[in-house]
Write an enzyme that holds these catalytic residues in place. Structure first.
Site, PDB file in Angstrom:
ATOM      1  N   LYS A 147      -7.543   1.490   1.132  1.00 14.30           N
ATOM      2  CA  LYS A 147      -7.705   3.046   1.468  1.00 14.30           C
ATOM      3  C   LYS A 147      -8.856   3.479   0.239  1.00 14.30           C
ATOM      4  CE  LYS A 147      -3.494   4.590   1.896  1.00 14.30           C
ATOM      5  NZ  LYS A 147      -2.417   5.491   2.126  1.00 14.30           N
ATOM      6  N   GLU A 170       1.768   6.983   1.894  1.00 11.78           N
ATOM      7  CA  GLU A 170       1.259   7.933   0.742  1.00 11.78           C
ATOM      8  C   GLU A 170       0.352   8.892   1.333  1.00 11.78           C
ATOM      9  OE1 GLU A 170      -0.547   8.196  -3.678  1.00 11.78           O
ATOM     10  OE2 GLU A 170      -0.161   6.100  -2.738  1.00 11.78           O
ATOM     11  N   ARG A 216       1.065  -8.370   6.144  1.00 13.29           N
ATOM     12  CA  ARG A 216       0.200  -7.159   6.442  1.00 13.29           C
ATOM     13  C   ARG A 216      -0.601  -7.354   7.409  1.00 13.29           C
ATOM     14  NH1 ARG A 216      -2.434  -4.912   1.092  1.00 13.29           N
ATOM     15  NH2 ARG A 216      -3.337  -3.379   2.844  1.00 13.29           N
TER      16      ARG A 216
END
Length: 752
Positions: free
Chosen positions: A268, A31, A258
């Site tokens: 983020k 994104e 992850r």
């Protein structure tokens, strides 16, 4: 590809063998609401790497479904990160917004099937109706709307006739599903916001779970690889594609763990808070874990790729030691960069028995780095040394300059302190010294014994530079927020002094400042008038043996770091591990990161000890064991390996003897892992012996020079960096088999 494949590659091979897909197509779908970080680097390597391994391709797709947070600058940052890491997405960057019209059609199709409805309850009610893990949810009364009413309301949503949050489109699945993600998830919401690509064409935007699977399908993706946090979303992914009855082949989602790194935040949202709050200078601040931050700090793409390769692909989340990433950049730069002298905290030294000036020849590289290059260091009566390289009272284990202990100036002469000059406050401001004329490095006949050499610069010739000393942004191993920021993460030195060749000749952009660390010419702020250097990483892990003072320990007992507890480890070392760590660092002279890895891993240290019995080359063996052997031992026991300790010793011996290069050693190791063959046999059968014969190398050099007349002209005009270009071409032409030391020497002679 290595013989030992991760579970994702095994799945890809299974699907190809079953004829499920004709071509492997993956995607990297970030994104664009922030700069990509080191976790994204892992995902990039996996998705693009798998596509490359199976001769497919990977789409770069921007998941631009939230116009309130996304921006073109983030798109460019993502593109730059992928390109810098060396991957190619082809002719086109994809955007989810490319598919908005088609996604809208799919939503209409679900409504007509009675599988989606417009809901009008508020967020609080929606949360309440959702139920709990133990209790089923309750479906909204609006789920009973007719298909016609839902179609009408959804069109009005699209036409902008409702306010944000007034209505949403939901899938009608199962409000009692064990997987709570399936309890009538949202498909669309209203957002009256300007989109950076579609402008104001849309005021409804698809949710991730709806847009993601359909975008994959529309692009022909075969394997949709994402992180473990989306594991429960897989059921929605499959529900949407199955319910719509889309034509095969269709994509399937697969999850991997992850990346988590201690002393680092990967959110983020939290990174944006740091940028907006001014705690950092921007997304590319060298303390940030963003790819742009690592790039500006001076990390190389090779070090990032090697780190991602070392940590592997797992099915369970775990925390990786940030020291492992720091080891990768040290390991990469150690073989590449020039060594120069810089004084960060200058102390004047006047050599009373020296007059005039001279230039001292000095190599940029130590003997174990296969590169050539040298410079002349000006020497004069007045020089500067580091303040902490002089001590008035000789402490135990201090081997630098004292009133009674001489020291060697690196590449130069031995000096002896004769007088200490202090100011009115008792601070040392100057040292009066004498030099020994017959003690010059390489020509020393003085008979004076010294135990160390210190860096120095000539007072009248040194160049003033700004040095930015970066440390870890967070002081806590598991940082929560701003309260855990390390107040000493940046120290700026405005008046550091460096030898002139670094500035005037610019032999490189990255350097090892001897005894200080690795540094990089800041790509934004550096200028000839004001040179600025960023500290990439220290020469060794300065956090590994840090201990908190008793006073601080009392205040923050939970954040104490014991001497034997290497940074990043989740638990202190036990007695056996501590003993190994001390042995590896003190006796075998391994750096702390390598010693830490070996000491904490019983399988790895056991194998290392076995190889040591075969060959006394502790550092070379350790480097291969912690990088190459460690990858294989992650999922195998020692008795399952196709190679043994004796074969690894043979491989290291060929490397030490320069029979093969580092690059060839990696290739040979991969072959050993596959077939268990003796490395000597592999080298002989494949003709991998390092080429050192000038009679073979010279014709290749001459041919390459003849093919590049423009670069030859530029080199002779003063662009000495092109030496690396010619050397690289020769090594490439020989498949990496040419001896780099010999090539450097011969190319240098031919270019004169």
């Amino acid at each position: 590809m290595s013989e030992k494949k991760d579970f994702l590659r095994l799945k890809v091979e299974e699907d190809l063998q079953a004829g499920k897909y004709n071509k492997v197509i993956t995607r990297f779908p970030p994104e664009p609401n922030g700069f990509p970080h080191i976790g994204h680097a892992k995902s990039i390597c996996i998705n693009f790497g798998i596509a490359e391994d199976y001769e497919g391709f990977c789409n770069l797709r921007m998941d631009d479904t939230n116009p309130t947070k996304e921006d073109t600058k983030y798109v460019e940052a993502l593109k730059d990160a992928v390109q810098w890491l060396g991957f190619n997405w082809g002719d086109k960057v994809h955007f989810t917004s490319d598919y908005f019209p088609k996604l809208y059609e799919y939503a209409i199709q679900l409504i007509k099937m009675g599988k989606a409805y417009v809901d009008s309850i508020n967020e609080e009610e929606m949360r309440e109706f959702r139920g709990t893990v133990k209790e089923a949810g309750k479906r909204s009364i609006y789920a009973n709307r007719s298909i016609e009413e839902n179609l009408e309301l959804f069109e009005k949503m699209k036409n902008g006739e409702f306010k944000d949050g007034e209505h949403v489109l939901r899938a009608k699945i199962d409000m009692s599903a064990a997987n709570m993600k399936l309890r009538d998830p949202l498909l669309y919401r209203i957002r009256h916001a300007h989109h950076f690509r579609t402008n104001d064409d849309w005021c409804i935007y698809p949710m991730y779970d709806f847009a993601h699977c359909l975008s994959d399908y529309l692009e022909g993706v075969s394997h949709s690889i994402c992180t473990l946090e989306f594991e429960n979303n897989r059921d929605i992914y499959n529900w949407v594609l199955d319910t719509l009855g889309l034509e095969l082949p269709r994509p399937y989602q697969h999850e991997f763990a992850r990346l988590g790194i201690n002393y680092t935040v990967m959110s983020k949202r939290k990174l944006l808070e740091l940028v907006q709050g001014g705690q950092v200078s921007g997304w590319d601040d060298p303390r940030m874990p963003t790819i742009a931050g690592y790039k500006r700090r001076g990390y190389t793409k090779e070090s990032i790729l090697n780190f991602c390769d070392q940590i592997g692909i797992a099915k369970a989340n775990s925390m990786v030691d940030v020291a492992q990433l720091e080891f990768c950049i040290r390991d990469d730069l150690n073989k590449k960069v020039p060594r120069v002298m810089c004084v960060l905290d200058p102390l004047k030294v006047t050599i009373e028995n020296y007059e005039g000036s001279e230039e001292i020849d000095a190599s940029y590289y130590p003997h174990d780095v296969p590169k050539e290059g040298s410079r002349k260091i000006p020497f004069s009566k007045e020089i500067f040394i580091e303040k902490d390289d002089f001590c008035e009272n000789l402490p135990k284990g201090y081997f630098r300059l004292t009133p009674t202990q001489p020291v060697r100036l690196r590449h130069g002469f031995i000096i002896t302190c004769k007088e200490v000059i202090k100011d009115s406050n008792g601070n040392i401001i100057e040292i009066k010294a004498q030099y020994h004329p017959n003690s010059k490095s390489g020509e020393d006949t003085s008979g004076i014994k010294v135990k160390s050499a210190i860096q120095w610069v000539s007072s009248k010739d040194a160049k003033q530079i700004e040095v930015r000393l970066y440390d870890r942004l967070f002081k806590d191993e598991a940082p929560e927020g701003l309260e855990d920021i390390n107040p000493n993460s940046l120290k700026v030195i405005k008046d550091a002094l460096i030898e002139p060749a670094v500035i005037t000749q610019k032999p490189d952009t990255r350097f090892q400042f001897e005894r200080q660390g690795y540094f990089y010419a800041d790509p934004i702020d550096y200028s000839d008038e004001k040179p600025v250097f960023n500290k990439i990483v220290g020469l060794k892990d300065s956090w590994a043996k840090k201990s908190v003072s008793k006073e601080n320990a009392k205040q923050e007992p939970k954040k104490e770091v014991r001497k034997e507890q290497v940074v990043g480890s989740e638990t202190p070392m036990n007695d056996e591990q501590k003993e190994l760590f001390e042995k590896y660092t003190n006796e075998l002279k391994l750096n702390s990161e390598v010693a830490n890895i070996l000491a904490r891993d019983e399988k790895l240290s056991s194998f290392y000890e076995e190889v040591l019995k075969e060959l006394n080359s502790p550092i070379s063996i350790a480097n291969i064991v912690v990088t190459e052997v460690a990858r294989v031992l992650k999922e195998k026991q020692i008795d399952e390996l196709k190679f043994n300790s004796k074969q690894i010793a043979q491989l290291v011996k060929m490397l030490d003897d320069e029979t093969i290069s580092n690059k060839i050693a990696k290739e040979v190791f991969e072959e050993m892992s596959k077939i268990g063959e003796n490395p000597i046999t592999i080298v002989e059968q494949k003709g991998l012996v390092q080429i050192s014969d000038p009679a073979i190398i010279l014709p290749i050099i001459e041919e390459i020079i003849a093919k590049n007349p423009d670069n030859l002209e530029k080199y002779k005009a003063g662009n000495k960096k092109l030496l690396g270009f010619f050397v690289g071409q020769v090594l490439k032409n020989t498949g990496g088999k040419a001896n780099p030391k010999v090539v450097n020497e011969l190319v240098g002679l031919k270019l004169q």
